[in-house]
Design a protein around this motif. Structure first.
Motif, short mmCIF file in Angstrom:
data_model
loop_
_atom_site.label_atom_id
_atom_site.label_comp_id
_atom_site.label_asym_id
_atom_site.label_seq_id
_atom_site.Cartn_x
_atom_site.Cartn_y
_atom_site.Cartn_z
N GLU A 109 0.84 -1.20 0.00
CA GLU A 109 0.00 0.00 0.00
C GLU A 109 0.87 1.25 0.00
O GLU A 109 0.58 2.23 -0.69
CB GLU A 109 -0.90 -0.01 1.22
CG GLU A 109 -1.82 1.16 1.27
CD GLU A 109 -2.43 1.32 2.63
OE1 GLU A 109 -2.37 0.39 3.43
OE2 GLU A 109 -2.97 2.40 2.88
N LEU A 113 0.49 4.05 -2.93
CA LEU A 113 -0.03 5.39 -2.72
C LEU A 113 1.07 6.44 -2.58
O LEU A 113 0.79 7.61 -2.72
CB LEU A 113 -0.90 5.42 -1.45
CG LEU A 113 -2.14 4.55 -1.52
CD1 LEU A 113 -2.88 4.59 -0.22
CD2 LEU A 113 -3.05 5.00 -2.61
N LEU A 114 2.31 6.03 -2.28
CA LEU A 114 3.33 7.04 -2.07
C LEU A 114 4.56 6.87 -2.93
O LEU A 114 5.37 7.76 -2.99
CB LEU A 114 3.81 7.02 -0.61
CG LEU A 114 2.92 7.82 0.31
CD1 LEU A 114 3.20 7.44 1.71
CD2 LEU A 114 3.20 9.27 0.14
N PRO A 137 -1.13 8.71 -5.39
CA PRO A 137 -2.11 9.70 -4.93
C PRO A 137 -1.81 10.39 -3.62
O PRO A 137 -2.21 11.52 -3.42
CB PRO A 137 -3.39 8.88 -4.80
CG PRO A 137 -3.21 7.72 -5.64
CD PRO A 137 -1.77 7.41 -5.65
N LEU A 138 -1.12 9.74 -2.65
CA LEU A 138 -0.99 10.40 -1.37
C LEU A 138 0.15 11.40 -1.32
O LEU A 138 0.37 12.02 -0.29
CB LEU A 138 -0.78 9.38 -0.25
CG LEU A 138 -2.06 8.94 0.42
CD1 LEU A 138 -1.74 7.95 1.49
CD2 LEU A 138 -2.76 10.09 1.04
#
Lengths: 154, 191, 382
Positions: A109, A113-114, A137-138
């Motif tokens: 994850e 996301l990072l 996205p993050l």
């Protein structure tokens, strides 16, 4: 559980020369030493941190950071918070999945996301976004397109 | 016991439930909606509504924009009214709530400092148009204080008591302050 | 006559790849499993998730601290009260806020009622996966409705309660709350006895669930499992007893531990946990004091969330949600919005061992294994 300064002394005794700093309530460990320190914390009978509760990636704008929270089931103490930092361009952190299997999905994850690449992970691919999605996205500089109403900041 | 006894025990439970459902009300829990309805609970929160005191023009909202800023999915749009000279008035000209976005959290009711917006009980609100019919404007949202007291008597009584307290304090503050006395012009000295 | 095939290379078998795809009535949501089968036996299994990903963690970075409270309801959408509890505990830990006594008692009552709600629903749907089409579900739902009616009378909504605030609760409970809870507690043991009589000694249930999906203790601890899954393998680890959060120390209750770690143990532990929850509720109702329902700083934070700031730093706090260990990791930079907000979801991490449990078993066993892990897609995907 021993206090943070005691754990710092233990680590300095076992691996002389590594730089372990205390930042607030957590230990900051360099990513080159991370696997050695993690094995020590897991196998040493006095610490026995055998339960990895949470792996979180954060985007501070100059660097990326991964925060680990360790607990011990056999000795019933914890939490111990450990942070490992890496830079933004070549963000590679050694993976602890061979030691604690609970990191398997959580590191995927953080990669998804990072954009933190975990070296040594058995199966690092996107988990929440679809395959072929280009961005992470993050990250703070990710721009969402297709919003019909701007988000108001106050 | 013999093999299959557990299954038979389970079947006696179902059989007992089936037979007793003809006699006891709590075994048969189906409510035949829409002919029968369950009683409404007072704190049930569905979509919001704006409240006015006597006439629809006396709405309590002063268009401070706090509910629009605090709303988590940002479904409220407010435009402040202004008179002919361009000076802003304490009244909203446009107050839109998009019911297809609103998630009934109740935060707008909680943060309003003027007790102007509350959560309603209406849930039979189906429309045909997906985007234009579910965007409620100011006139659709205005409801009277009597309606509020009818659906939520405890909360309405509490709000009325609080507002009466505030009005009494303001009236007392006005009468206590002495009227301003103009300074006396100096008398010409007769010498 | 010898009809044996001399040339056995002409008869070849292949594995079959099947998609237990996202639209499936037994996968508890939009969840996909890519399964490679040899005949009917599973050889590889890969879970695929992300169909319900709403990027809750990024939304919270644009919102005040109170504004993400309604969104935490929607994480594990069956147990919304415990999600609120975990988030409120995390923020209170960072802000060093005290919670008044009455609010603590009501929080624990709501958390244990949510545990009852969740476990009844899970057992109902596990039986649904086994093939008992909807009878146990509706028995479970009949009891569950009474608790949901109570939530509606107090918080305003049956499922998305949004009831907890930092430093206490949103409003105080109504006058008939305690008699209502007392009535629920009096009827629940009878319902549990009837449910057990229907299910626990059923030969079909035992034959299908015992010795299926076994996990060892070491694998469970290493893989980070938590909640009833971990306790079914025999590890005595319950966050309520270890972390001593809120006022759980004042209540006397036991923690059921399993033996083998198979599906039947996980089902039976949940029934025992429900009985222990009823004991906690019984004690809590007798001891609940009068007083404030929110602290002073909390009341200010609830009325003007735009001014509520947390000091700089980070904190991780966890509670025992019905599904496992639910944790929140918050990083604050001193402003009114969180800098990083991460949810440690138990269903997501419990899925790590799905492949280990299913190897060597049949497809029907994979469905039961997934049902006994107790996942909710809102939490897995956030």
């Amino acid at each position: 559980m021993k206090s943070l300064t005691e754990i710092q002394t233990d680590l300095n005794q076992k691996f002389p020369g590594i730089a372990v700093t205390i930042d607030g309530t957590s230990l900051v460990i360099l990513k080159e030493n991370w696997i050695k320190v993690a094995t020590f914390l897991k196998t040493e009978p006095e610490h026995a941190f055998d339960y990895l509760s949470s792996v979180t990636g954060t985007d501070y704008k100059e660097y990326l950071e991964v925060a680990y929270h360790l607990y011990s089931v056999s000795k019933q103490h914890g939490p111990l918070a450990i942070k490992v930092r890496t830079d933004m361009e070549k963000s590679i952190v050694p993976s602890v999945t061979p030691l604690w299997r609970s990191a398997e999905f959580q590191e995927r994850e953080a990669y998804d996301l990072l954009g933190i690449y975990f070296e040594g992970h058995p199966d690092l691919r996107r988990i929440l976004m679809w395959e072929g999605f280009q961005y992470h996205p993050l990250r703070k500089d990710y721009v969402q397109d297709d919003q019909d109403r701007p988000v108001e900041q106050f | 016991m013999f093999f299959g006894f557990g299954v038979l025990k389970g079947m006696t439970v179902t059989f007992k439930n089936f037979v007793l459902s003809y006699f006891s009300k709590e075994r048969l829990t189906t409510v035949q909606y829409p002919e029968e309805r369950l009683p409404e609970k007072e704190r049930f929160r569905n979509f919001p509504f704006l409240i006015y005191d006597n006439k629809p023009e006396d709405l309590r909202c002063v268009s401070c924009d706090i509910c629009a800023k605090e709303c988590p999915p940002k479904c409220i749009t407010i435009v402040r009214d202004s008179d002919e000279a361009g000076k802003p008035l304490k009244r909203p000209k446009v107050f839109d709530i998009d019911f297809s976005i609103c998630m009934n959290c109740g935060i707008c009711e909680e943060v309003c400092p003027f007790d102007a917006i509350f959560m309603d009980h209406e849930f039979e609100l189906a429309e045909y148009g997906r985007f234009e019919d579910l965007n409620y404007h100011k006139d659709d949202l205005l409801k009277s204080n009597e309606y509020f007291a009818k659906i939520r008597p405890h909360d309405a009584a509490e709000v009325d008591a609080r507002l009466a307290e505030k009005a009494k304090k303001e009236a007392a503050a006005k009468t206590v302050a002495p009227p301003a006395v103009p300074p006396q012009p100096p008398q010409p000295q007769q010498n | 006559m010898d009809y044996a095939l001399k040339n056995s290379e002409t008869l070849e078998t292949q594995t079959l790849e099947v998609n237990l795809g996202p639209q499936h009535p037994s996968t508890h949501g939009v969840f996909q499993m890519n399964v490679i089968l040899e005949g009917e036996t599973i050889v590889r299994l890969k879970p695929v998730m992300g169909y319900l990903h709403r990027n809750h963690e990024k939304l919270a970075e644009n919102m005040s601290y109170l504004g993400s409270m309604p969104f935490t309801d929607r994480l594990d959408y069956i147990c919304s009260m415990t999600n609120n509890f975990a988030y409120a505990t995390a923020v209170e830990k960072m802000a060093n806020m005290e919670v008044p006594e009455r609010a603590q008692y009501i929080r624990i009552i709501m958390a244990e009622l949510t545990r009852l709600v969740n476990h009844t629903l899970l057992i109902g749907f596990l039986l649904n996966d086994l093939g008992a089409f909807f009878t146990p579900v509706l028995y479970a739902f009949r009891e569950r409705e009474k608790i949901l009616d109570l939530f509606e009378a107090v918080a305003g909504s049956r499922m998305m309660c949004n009831y907890f605030r930092f430093g206490g609760l949103k409003v105080d409970v109504t006058g008939d709350f305690i008699p209502h809870v007392r009535q629920i507690i009096n009827n629940y043991p009878k319902f549990l006895d009837e449910f057990e009589e229907l299910l626990s000694e059923n030969e079909i249930l035992m034959a299908r669930c015992q010795n299926v999906g076994i996990i060892s203790k070491d694998l469970a601890i290493n893989a980070g499992l938590s909640g009833p899954m971990l306790r079914a393998t025999g590890v005595p680890y319950d966050v309520r007893k270890i972390d001593h959060y809120s006022i759980y120390d004042r209540f006397k209750f036991r923690v059921p531990i399993g033996e083998k770690g198979d599906v039947y143990d996980r089902y039976y532990i949940r029934i025992l946990e429900m009985r222990e929850s009823i004991k906690i509720l019984d004690q809590a109702i007798k001891e609940i004091p009068e007083g404030e329902f929110i602290s002073k700083t909390g009341a200010v934070a609830a009325k003007t969330p735009r001014n509520f700031k947390l000091p700089k730093g980070d904190a991780y706090s966890r509670i025992e949600a019905p599904k496992g260990e639910l944790g929140f990791y918050l990083v604050s930079d001193g402003t009114t919005k969180p800098y990083r907000y991460h949810v440690r979801a138990p269903s997501f991490i419990n899925l790590t061992v799905l492949e280990d449990m299913c190897l060597g078993y049949k497809v029907a066993d994979a469905i039961i294994n997934l049902g006994s892990i107790d996942i909710v897609l809102g939490e897995v995907d956030r």
